[in-house]
Design an enzyme around this catalytic site. Structure first.
Site, PDB file in Angstrom:
ATOM      1  N   SER A 163      19.886  30.812 -26.138  1.00 56.66           N
ATOM      2  CA  SER A 163      18.759  30.919 -25.143  1.00 56.66           C
ATOM      3  C   SER A 163      18.667  32.185 -23.711  1.00 56.66           C
ATOM      4  O   SER A 163      19.176  32.947 -24.281  1.00 56.66           O
ATOM      5  CB  SER A 163      18.178  29.802 -24.685  1.00 56.66           C
ATOM      6  N   ASP A 204      10.911  28.287 -33.101  1.00 62.01           N
ATOM      7  CA  ASP A 204      12.135  27.851 -33.440  1.00 62.01           C
ATOM      8  C   ASP A 204      10.886  26.500 -32.779  1.00 62.01           C
ATOM      9  O   ASP A 204      11.858  25.375 -32.066  1.00 62.01           O
ATOM     10  CB  ASP A 204      13.031  27.910 -32.874  1.00 62.01           C
ATOM     11  N   HIS A 253      14.677  25.441 -31.388  1.00 58.52           N
ATOM     12  CA  HIS A 253      15.607  25.793 -30.561  1.00 58.52           C
ATOM     13  C   HIS A 253      16.732  25.523 -29.839  1.00 58.52           C
ATOM     14  O   HIS A 253      18.178  25.986 -29.688  1.00 58.52           O
ATOM     15  CB  HIS A 253      14.600  25.945 -29.354  1.00 58.52           C
TER      16      HIS A 253
END
Length: 520
Positions: A158, A440, A493
């Protein structure tokens, strides 16, 4: 399964967590701080207790200085360290825990696996200015290589992927780590970009415009902020977090679309155009903008409300945030596109461009490899329908009852400017006021995949020809009855960190298909 295939530990591994994954410990000794000394103000049950019983003190610790983006006077919050800094958010809610466990199964331990935790609130330049984070990461990589006599693998998730990209520019630059032009090639074996939002996240725009976040933060953190904070209070807090600002979408209308040509990830069917990042429904936009803020110099440059592209949405963020916010944002980041090799080289010398892969190139490291691993197949926030109508009904906790609690000069959220959750239109891909697209669940596929599939194949962005391998994981969640987080097939995610194909191995190993009509 990986161990059964004969895989063993070889290259030392450094894990770089994403936004809000790392616990933040209190090291302050002021009257407000003393009772929480060495406790985590973010992560663990201390956070919930502090918000419930001592809200002002907790807010004082979580907010950064609006002028410097650093600690406010008398406050000292620092990132927890060690593997347990981001293995679990709270007891039972894993983040990196499963990856750590599976790496241990093939021979990794605390001697060859490290977690490079950081204070995710800080802007990327301020990570070095306050904590020497980039210098420490450089030393960690050098020590790991020397200890194992092997180049290092970095796995970044991320926001952590954006932090590490910034590091790649910083470490070789004379303005930064001064490692020289061959440092990356000499020390790094692989950069694993795990669900990295390399071109930003649209929900960051909504968070900064109106303090609405859906799932900008972990579900537990989201509950705390939604339940106990007004939209103005949330927006004021978010506007001090320079780390969050790093995820404002990059590439402007060239990448994210405009009214004339639409967006590259517009659906093939239906009338939806995702090029409008924010769609305002207002009868008198001129009057509304005039009353946004007493920061007159910013208001003069505000766009008229309507269907706003990304570039226009960023202008609106600057207006609502006020001049102090705009000044801090401009000092840290740039969100454009470099169209020529000369422009990439020129912009790549500026710190503001180091976090933008469309304005600064990958290092000269032909021996390093990049692996892009991310999920798809889950509806993802791509744009927002806003309303300024007094007649719209909202939940009680959306009403701004605490405007006076917003620190002076941190900007405002005008009343009645919020996502219109009453708007639902399946044919236009609008769900509760949110335009949804492919991704996602947090990051659109456009941001997850463009640099991996197309961008880093363009020589001006990857002059050394670093090989880039991409793999997409289809989101295959289990029944919610069986697993609230989607089970081993989830490619959402955060939950992709527990995806069985990714963490254990198995499944097909094919190059990603081009699911979006990218162009160079």
């Amino acid at each position: 399964m990986a161990a059964e295939e004969g895989l063993t530990a070889k290259h030392p591994v450094i894990l770089v967590p994403g936004i809000i994954s790392t616990g933040l410990e209190n090291w302050g000794t002021s009257e407000c701080s003393r009772k929480y000394f060495r406790h985590r103000m973010w992560g663990t049950v201390t956070m919930f207790r502090a918000v419930l019983l001592d809200k002002d003190c907790w807010t004082e610790h979580m907010r950064l200085d609006p002028d410097t983006g650093l600690d406010p006077p008398g406050v000292k919050l620092r990132a927890a360290q060690g593997l347990d800094a981001a293995d679990y958010f709270i007891a039972g809610y894993w983040v990196w825990g499963k990856i750590i466990e599976n790496l241990a199964a093939i021979g990794y331990d605390s001697n060859n696996m490290y977690l490079a935790a950081y204070d995710w609130r800080l802007g990327l330049e301020n990570l070095e200015k306050r904590d020497l984070y980039l210098s420490k990461l450089k030393s960690m990589i050098e020590l790991a290589k020397r200890a194992d006599d092997q180049k290092v693998m970095v796995v970044a998730h991320s926001m952590g992927a954006g932090v590490f990209y910034y590091f790649l520019k910083w470490v070789e630059s004379p303005q930064g780590g001064n490692g020289g032009p061959t440092w990356v090639n000499d020390h790094l074996e692989t950069f694993v970009n795990l669900a990295g939002p390399m071109l930003g996240v649209p929900k960051t725009v909504a968070s900064l415009v109106s303090g609405e976040m859906r799932d900008t933060v972990q579900p537990m953190g989201e509950y705390v902020l939604e339940r106990f904070y007004s939209r103005s209070e949330r927006a004021a807090l978010f506007r001090t977090w320079g780390g969050l600002h790093s995820m404002i979408p990059k590439g402007g209308d060239v990448v994210w679309g405009d009214a004339a040509s639409g967006a590259p990830d517009d659906p093939l069917t239906g009338a939806s155009r995702l090029s409008a990042m924010l769609s305002f429904r207002t009868s008198d936009p001129a009057e509304h903008v005039a009353n946004v803020s007493d920061e007159h110099d910013a208001v003069e440059h505000a766009p008229a409300l309507g269907n706003l592209t990304l570039s226009e949405s960023i202008r609106l963020i600057r207006t609502y945030g006020g001049s102090r916010f705009a000044k801090l944002l401009d000092a840290q980041y740039s969100f454009g596109v470099a169209r020529t090799e000369e422009e990439v080289k020129r912009l790549g010398e500026t710190k503001q461009a180091w976090s933008n892969p469309l304005e600064s190139a990958l290092p000269d490291a032909p021996d390093m490899k990049i692996y892009c691993l991310y999920g798809y197949g889950k509806e993802t926030e791509r744009g927002y329908v806003y309303t300024t109508s007094d007649a719209t009904t909202f939940e009680a906790n959306d009403v701004d009852e605490n405007e006076n609690a917003v620190a002076e000069g941190l900007g405002k959220v005008p009343h009645h400017v919020r996502i219109d959750r009453s708007v639902d239109n399946e044919s236009e891909n609008i769900d509760n006021g949110v335009f949804v697209g492919e991704g996602d669940g947090t990051v659109p596929l456009l941001s997850l995949g463009y640099m991996c599939v197309d961008g880093w194949r363009i020589p001006r962005y990857n002059p050394a020809g670093i090989p880039v391998y991409t793999r997409e994981y289809l989101h295959r969640p289990a029944s919610i009855v069986r697993d609230l987080r989607g089970g081993a097939g989830s490619a959402e995610h955060v939950d992709i960190l527990g995806n069985a194909e990714l963490t254990v191995g198995g499944g097909t190993r094919k190059q990603a298909e081009r699911r979006i009509a990218f162009s160079s």
